[in-house]
Each structure stands twice: as structure tokens, then as C-alpha cells.
Design a protein around this motif. Structure first.
Motif, PDB file in Angstrom:
ATOM      1  N   LYS A  50       0.822  -1.083   0.002  1.00  0.00           N
ATOM      2  CA  LYS A  50      -0.072  -0.158   0.056  1.00  0.00           C
ATOM      3  C   LYS A  50       0.866   1.334  -0.015  1.00  0.00           C
ATOM      4  O   LYS A  50       1.781   1.155   0.542  1.00  0.00           O
ATOM      5  CB  LYS A  50      -0.982  -0.046   1.300  1.00  0.00           C
ATOM      6  CG  LYS A  50      -1.955  -1.222   1.368  1.00  0.00           C
ATOM      7  CD  LYS A  50      -2.934  -1.122   2.345  1.00  0.00           C
ATOM      8  CE  LYS A  50      -3.905  -2.174   2.283  1.00  0.00           C
ATOM      9  NZ  LYS A  50      -5.147  -2.061   2.900  1.00  0.00           N
ATOM     10  N   ASN A  51       0.546   2.090  -0.646  1.00  0.00           N
ATOM     11  CA  ASN A  51       1.241   3.611  -0.995  1.00  0.00           C
ATOM     12  C   ASN A  51       1.021   4.295   0.656  1.00  0.00           C
ATOM     13  O   ASN A  51       0.053   4.214   1.029  1.00  0.00           O
ATOM     14  CB  ASN A  51       0.775   4.414  -2.123  1.00  0.00           C
ATOM     15  CG  ASN A  51       0.997   3.674  -3.234  1.00  0.00           C
ATOM     16  OD1 ASN A  51       1.388   2.759  -3.393  1.00  0.00           O
ATOM     17  ND2 ASN A  51       0.624   4.543  -4.500  1.00  0.00           N
ATOM     18  N   VAL A  52       2.057   4.517   1.108  1.00  0.00           N
ATOM     19  CA  VAL A  52       2.152   5.290   2.435  1.00  0.00           C
ATOM     20  C   VAL A  52       2.072   6.820   2.521  1.00  0.00           C
ATOM     21  O   VAL A  52       1.220   7.455   3.295  1.00  0.00           O
ATOM     22  CB  VAL A  52       3.330   4.812   3.330  1.00  0.00           C
ATOM     23  CG1 VAL A  52       3.315   5.331   4.557  1.00  0.00           C
ATOM     24  CG2 VAL A  52       3.209   2.994   3.404  1.00  0.00           C
ATOM     25  N   HIS A  53       2.885   7.377   1.624  1.00  0.00           N
ATOM     26  CA  HIS A  53       3.021   8.862   1.550  1.00  0.00           C
ATOM     27  C   HIS A  53       3.510   9.262   0.337  1.00  0.00           C
ATOM     28  O   HIS A  53       4.503   8.357  -0.446  1.00  0.00           O
ATOM     29  CB  HIS A  53       3.584   9.427   2.666  1.00  0.00           C
ATOM     30  CG  HIS A  53       5.296   9.207   2.715  1.00  0.00           C
ATOM     31  ND1 HIS A  53       5.713   8.096   3.530  1.00  0.00           N
ATOM     32  CD2 HIS A  53       6.198   9.724   1.962  1.00  0.00           C
ATOM     33  CE1 HIS A  53       7.015   8.148   3.400  1.00  0.00           C
ATOM     34  NE2 HIS A  53       7.385   9.142   2.439  1.00  0.00           N
ATOM     35  N   VAL A  54       3.365  10.307  -0.136  1.00  0.00           N
ATOM     36  CA  VAL A  54       4.160  10.962  -1.587  1.00  0.00           C
ATOM     37  C   VAL A  54       4.579  12.200  -1.163  1.00  0.00           C
ATOM     38  O   VAL A  54       3.726  13.338  -0.524  1.00  0.00           O
ATOM     39  CB  VAL A  54       2.836  11.090  -2.636  1.00  0.00           C
ATOM     40  CG1 VAL A  54       3.740  11.750  -3.769  1.00  0.00           C
ATOM     41  CG2 VAL A  54       2.469   9.533  -3.039  1.00  0.00           C
ATOM     42  N   ARG A  55       5.681  12.673  -1.319  1.00  0.00           N
ATOM     43  CA  ARG A  55       6.323  14.153  -1.072  1.00  0.00           C
ATOM     44  C   ARG A  55       6.481  14.842  -2.341  1.00  0.00           C
ATOM     45  O   ARG A  55       7.209  14.159  -3.192  1.00  0.00           O
ATOM     46  CB  ARG A  55       7.312  13.716  -0.123  1.00  0.00           C
ATOM     47  CG  ARG A  55       7.934  15.134   0.682  1.00  0.00           C
ATOM     48  CD  ARG A  55       8.870  14.862   1.705  1.00  0.00           C
ATOM     49  NE  ARG A  55      10.102  14.153   1.057  1.00  0.00           N
ATOM     50  CZ  ARG A  55      10.439  13.030   1.438  1.00  0.00           C
ATOM     51  NH1 ARG A  55       9.819  12.153   2.259  1.00  0.00           N
ATOM     52  NH2 ARG A  55      11.504  12.231   0.778  1.00  0.00           N
ATOM     53  N   ILE A  56       6.065  16.077  -2.342  1.00  0.00           N
ATOM     54  CA  ILE A  56       6.221  16.867  -3.666  1.00  0.00           C
ATOM     55  C   ILE A  56       7.148  17.780  -3.398  1.00  0.00           C
ATOM     56  O   ILE A  56       6.674  18.777  -2.527  1.00  0.00           O
ATOM     57  CB  ILE A  56       4.980  17.077  -4.218  1.00  0.00           C
ATOM     58  CG1 ILE A  56       4.133  15.764  -4.675  1.00  0.00           C
ATOM     59  CG2 ILE A  56       5.281  17.768  -5.455  1.00  0.00           C
ATOM     60  CD1 ILE A  56       2.540  16.011  -4.953  1.00  0.00           C
ATOM     61  N   PHE A  57       8.290  18.295  -3.810  1.00  0.00           N
ATOM     62  CA  PHE A  57       8.987  19.595  -3.779  1.00  0.00           C
ATOM     63  C   PHE A  57       8.827  20.206  -4.900  1.00  0.00           C
ATOM     64  O   PHE A  57       9.159  19.845  -6.042  1.00  0.00           O
ATOM     65  CB  PHE A  57      10.375  19.206  -3.493  1.00  0.00           C
ATOM     66  CG  PHE A  57      11.113  20.500  -3.442  1.00  0.00           C
ATOM     67  CD1 PHE A  57      11.224  21.080  -2.141  1.00  0.00           C
ATOM     68  CD2 PHE A  57      11.992  20.757  -4.392  1.00  0.00           C
ATOM     69  CE1 PHE A  57      11.852  22.466  -2.133  1.00  0.00           C
ATOM     70  CE2 PHE A  57      12.805  22.034  -4.342  1.00  0.00           C
ATOM     71  CZ  PHE A  57      12.930  22.715  -3.222  1.00  0.00           C
TER      72      PHE A  57
END
Length: 108
Positions: A50-57
Motif C-alpha cells: 500500500k502506498n504510504v506517502h507521497v512528497r512533492i517538492f
């Protein structure tokens, strides 16, 4: 190498897709700073399938349309004022992110 990246992150039809084609056997996967259109660096983590988190800079002021494929209701927080959720349609989100800001997306 580009084939592995395509399993983790794809951009087509104006939308960034996170972990769109990960094989079922790859339960734990992560990547850091994959570049996508619009001067964004994406990092993401997948645990137990399962996808836990996504971080976008954001390297520049801009908008990103993203399908993070997170379970449950999306929660998000940013490191800078000015981040706005502009649209939410069927798990695809449009955010406005100022230059130098990081946006963290999580499911719950």
C-alpha cells in the motif's frame, strides 16, 4: 533504469501517477526525488503493498495534477503558505505549490 522508473512514476494525459504499475510481489518500494513535468521532485513510499506517502517538492511556482493512489481519505500538509488544493476528482488532485515548498500527501 527507465523501465524501473516507469513502474514507480508515470506522467501522461497531464497527470502524475504514483506506483501505477508495481508488480504484486513488490510489497515494499520507495524512491526519492524523481523529476516530473512542471519542475517537481517526487518521493514516495509503499509498504505491505500500500502506498504510504507521497512528497512533492516544487522547484518553481506551479500546479501539479497527481494521482497518489493512497488508501482512504487524503490528508496533506505543506511546509510553506500558499499551497492550495484546487481540485479533487476521483482520486486525482490538482495542487498549486509555490517555489521551495514541500507538500506531503498521506492516506488514512
Amino acid at each position: 533504469m527507465s523501465s524501473i522508473q516507469e513502474l514507480c512514476l508515470q506522467y501522461w494525459n497531464g497527470t502524475v501517477r504514483v506506483f501505477p504499475a508495481i508488480p504484486e510481489g513488490w510489497q515494499d518500494v520507495s524512491f526519492e526525488h524523481f523529476r516530473t513535468d512542471g519542475a517537481f521532485l517526487i518521493s514516495a513510499e509503499r509498504k505491505a503493498g500500500k502506498n504510504v506517502h507521497v512528497r512533492i517538492f516544487s522547484e518553481q511556482d506551479g500546479q501539479i495534477k497527481i494521482k497518489p493512489n493512497l488508501d482512504g481519505r487524503l490528508s496533506w500538509k505543506g511546509t510553506k503558505k500558499g499551497i492550495k488544493l484546487l481540485e479533487n476528482q476521483n482520486g486525482i488532485y490538482l495542487f498549486e505549490i509555490p517555489k521551495g515548498a514541500t507538500l506531503l500527501l498521506q492516506g488514512n
